[in-house]
Scaffold this motif. Structure first.
Motif, PDB file in Angstrom:
ATOM      1  N   LEU A  94       0.447  -1.264   0.144  1.00 43.75           N
ATOM      2  CA  LEU A  94       0.139   0.018   0.659  1.00 43.75           C
ATOM      3  C   LEU A  94       0.734   1.405  -0.271  1.00 43.75           C
ATOM      4  CD1 LEU A  94      -3.136   0.742   0.130  1.00 43.75           C
ATOM      5  CD2 LEU A  94      -2.685   0.451   2.650  1.00 43.75           C
ATOM      6  N   ALA A  95       1.859   0.834   0.679  1.00 42.69           N
ATOM      7  CA  ALA A  95       2.678   2.437   0.712  1.00 42.69           C
ATOM      8  C   ALA A  95       3.327   2.893  -0.539  1.00 42.69           C
ATOM      9  CB  ALA A  95       3.815   2.236   1.931  1.00 42.69           C
ATOM     10  N   ALA A  97       2.276   1.529  -3.560  1.00 45.36           N
ATOM     11  CA  ALA A  97       0.814   2.095  -4.274  1.00 45.36           C
ATOM     12  C   ALA A  97       1.079   3.554  -4.321  1.00 45.36           C
ATOM     13  CB  ALA A  97       0.129   1.571  -4.001  1.00 45.36           C
ATOM     14  N   ARG A  98       1.245   3.990  -2.668  1.00 39.01           N
ATOM     15  CA  ARG A  98       0.724   5.170  -2.704  1.00 39.01           C
ATOM     16  C   ARG A  98       1.666   6.751  -2.678  1.00 39.01           C
ATOM     17  NH1 ARG A  98      -3.820   7.100   0.205  1.00 39.01           N
ATOM     18  NH2 ARG A  98      -4.769   5.415   1.481  1.00 39.01           N
ATOM     19  N   GLU A 101       1.619   6.822  -6.631  1.00 39.60           N
ATOM     20  CA  GLU A 101       0.302   7.600  -7.381  1.00 39.60           C
ATOM     21  C   GLU A 101       0.555   8.508  -6.718  1.00 39.60           C
ATOM     22  OE1 GLU A 101      -2.464   4.351  -5.715  1.00 39.60           O
ATOM     23  OE2 GLU A 101      -2.845   5.499  -4.687  1.00 39.60           O
ATOM     24  N   GLU A 102       1.139   9.319  -5.763  1.00 43.10           N
ATOM     25  CA  GLU A 102       1.105  10.618  -5.424  1.00 43.10           C
ATOM     26  C   GLU A 102       2.266  11.014  -6.076  1.00 43.10           C
ATOM     27  OE1 GLU A 102       1.662  10.641  -0.740  1.00 43.10           O
ATOM     28  OE2 GLU A 102      -0.123   9.603  -1.434  1.00 43.10           O
ATOM     29  N   ALA A 186       5.057   6.549   3.595  1.00 44.44           N
ATOM     30  CA  ALA A 186       3.992   6.323   3.218  1.00 44.44           C
ATOM     31  C   ALA A 186       3.504   5.474   4.307  1.00 44.44           C
ATOM     32  CB  ALA A 186       3.169   6.007   1.830  1.00 44.44           C
ATOM     33  N   GLU A 190       0.974   5.314   7.235  1.00 41.23           N
ATOM     34  CA  GLU A 190      -0.711   3.909   7.372  1.00 41.23           C
ATOM     35  C   GLU A 190       0.001   2.889   8.445  1.00 41.23           C
ATOM     36  OE1 GLU A 190      -2.123   3.372   5.360  1.00 41.23           O
ATOM     37  OE2 GLU A 190      -2.312   4.515   3.978  1.00 41.23           O
ATOM     38  N   ASP A 202      -8.672   1.032   1.584  1.00 43.24           N
ATOM     39  CA  ASP A 202      -7.448   1.284   1.133  1.00 43.24           C
ATOM     40  C   ASP A 202      -6.926  -0.285  -0.017  1.00 43.24           C
ATOM     41  OD1 ASP A 202      -8.314   3.361   1.886  1.00 43.24           O
ATOM     42  OD2 ASP A 202      -6.150   4.137   3.205  1.00 43.24           O
ATOM     43  N   TRP A 203      -6.639  -0.747   0.953  1.00 39.89           N
ATOM     44  CA  TRP A 203      -6.076  -1.727   0.036  1.00 39.89           C
ATOM     45  C   TRP A 203      -6.640  -3.095  -1.290  1.00 39.89           C
ATOM     46  CZ3 TRP A 203      -4.309  -6.704   3.733  1.00 39.89           C
ATOM     47  CH2 TRP A 203      -2.704  -7.306   2.816  1.00 39.89           C
ATOM     48  N   ARG A 206      -7.394  -1.042  -4.029  1.00 39.36           N
ATOM     49  CA  ARG A 206      -6.258  -1.316  -4.952  1.00 39.36           C
ATOM     50  C   ARG A 206      -6.502  -2.287  -6.023  1.00 39.36           C
ATOM     51  NH1 ARG A 206      -5.393   2.634  -2.280  1.00 39.36           N
ATOM     52  NH2 ARG A 206      -4.756   4.986  -2.715  1.00 39.36           N
TER      53      ARG A 206
END
Ligand code: BTN
Length: 260
Positions: A94-95, A97-98, A101-102, A186, A190, A202-203, A206
Motif C-alpha cells: 500500500l505504501a 502504491a501510494r 500515485e502521489e 507512506a 500507514e 484502501d488495500w 487497489r
C-alpha cells in the motif's frame, strides 16, 4: 546514491538508524541483525546493490547496482497475533502504491498478497519477515524491492508473471531517493492504521483482478480456482468458487495467477 544523499533525503522523517550499503547480500538479513541488537523502531537499511537479494517462496531478488530501490525497515508491533504479520505485506504494498500515485500520478494495483503492479506488470515485491525470541514476536523486517530502471527488470520473469519498471511505466528518469522518501513517509503514515477498517479499504480498493477468475498457486501447483471477492480483516483473500462458496486463502507462500 550514497550515505550523505540518503541521510538528507530522510532527514525530516521520524526514522530510526539509517544504514547505507553500496553492496550487501540482503538488506533483510542485515535488518534482522539490527532487530536482534534492539535497534530503534523504523530503522532503515538501504542498498544500491544486493548480491543475495531474497524474494518470497525462497526465490532470489535481482538488485543490480544503480538500477533498483532495495531497502528494509524495522517494526516492533505491540500486538502479537501471528495473523497481523500478513498485514505487513499489505502495508508495504500500500505504501509503494501510494508513493507511485502521489509522486507520478500512476495508478497502481496490488496483486495479492503484496506485489505492486503498474499496467498489469510487477514493479515491486515485498518480503515481510518475523523475528522471534522464543514464542514472543521480537520484531518484523519489512523488505521492499522496486524495479526503477530497465536494468532492474530480471530477464527471465516474463515466464512467471510480466515485470516492468517505474521508468518504463512513466516514460522518464526517476530519482530513486525521492521515491524512497515517499515510500518511507507512506509507511510511517500507514503503520498506525495497520489492520484498521480504513487500511483494509484502501488495500482492497487497489486489489488487482478483482471480480476476475484466478488460480491460487502453491509451489508451482494450482490449488484453488475462483473469483476474487475481497479481503478478510487479517489480510487473507476471499475467493468465490463456481458454486458460490467463499474460501479464505492465507498468504503464506501462495501467489495468484489471472485466468482471463
Ligand atoms: C517478492 O518475491 O516479490 C519479494 C521481493 C522482496 C525484495 C526486497 S529488496 C529489499 C529486501 N531485501 C531482500 O533480500 N529482499 C527484500
Amino acid at each position: 546514491m550514497n550515505a550523505t544523499a540518503l541521510n538528507s533525503a530522510l532527514q525530516d522523517l521520524p526514522v530510526g538508524e539509517v544504514h547505507y550499503f553500496a553492496s550487501i547480500g540482503s538488506t533483510n538479513d542485515f535488518a534482522a541483525e539490527r532487530i536482534q541488537a534492539g535497534a530503534s523502531p523504523f530503522s532503515v537499511v538501504v542498498a544500491d546493490e544486493q548480491t543475495r537479494g531474497r524474494g518470497r517462496g525462497g526465490r532470489g531478488w535481482f538488485t543490480p547496482p544503480g538500477a533498483a530501490l532495495a531497502f528494509s525497515m524495522l517494526f516492533y508491533p505491540q500486538e502479537q497475533p501471528a495473523e497481523r504479520l500478513a498485514l505487513f505485506g499489505g502495508l508495504g504494498a500500500l505504501a509503494v502504491a501510494r508513493a507511485f500515485e502521489e509522486l507520478y500520478r500512476l495508478p497502481a494495483a496490488i496483486k495479492w498478497p503484496n506485489d505492486v503492479l503498474l499496467g498489469d506488470a510487477k514493479t515491486c515485491g515485498v518480503l515481510a519477515e518475523a523475528h522471534w525470541e522464543g514464542s514472543r514476536l521480537k520484531g518484523v523486517v519489512l523488505g521492499i524491492g522496486v524495479n526503477v530502471t530497465p536494468g532492474s527488470v530480471p530477464p527471465d520473469t516474463a515466464l512467471q508473471f510480466p515485470a516492468t519498471c517505474v521508468e518504463a511505466a512513466l516514460g522518464r528518469r526517476v530519482d530513486r531517493l525521492a521515491l524512497l522518501r515517499a515510500v518511507v513517509a507512506a509507511l510511517l503514515a500507514e503503520y498506525p492504521r495497520l489492520g484498521g477498517a480504513g487500511f483494509l479499504r484502501d488495500w482492497q480498493a487497489r486489489l488487482a483482478f478483482r471480480d476476475r477468475r484466478v488460480q491460487i498457486i502453491d509451489a508451482g501447483v494450482a490449488v484453488q480456482e475462483g473469483t476474487i471477492a475481497g479481503l478478510m480483516p487479517d489480510g487473507r483473500l476471499q475467493l468465490r468458487d463456481s458454486s458460490g462458496q467463499l474460501h479464505r486463502i492465507g498468504a503464506g507462500e501462495l501467489h495468484l495467477r489471472p485466468l482471463e
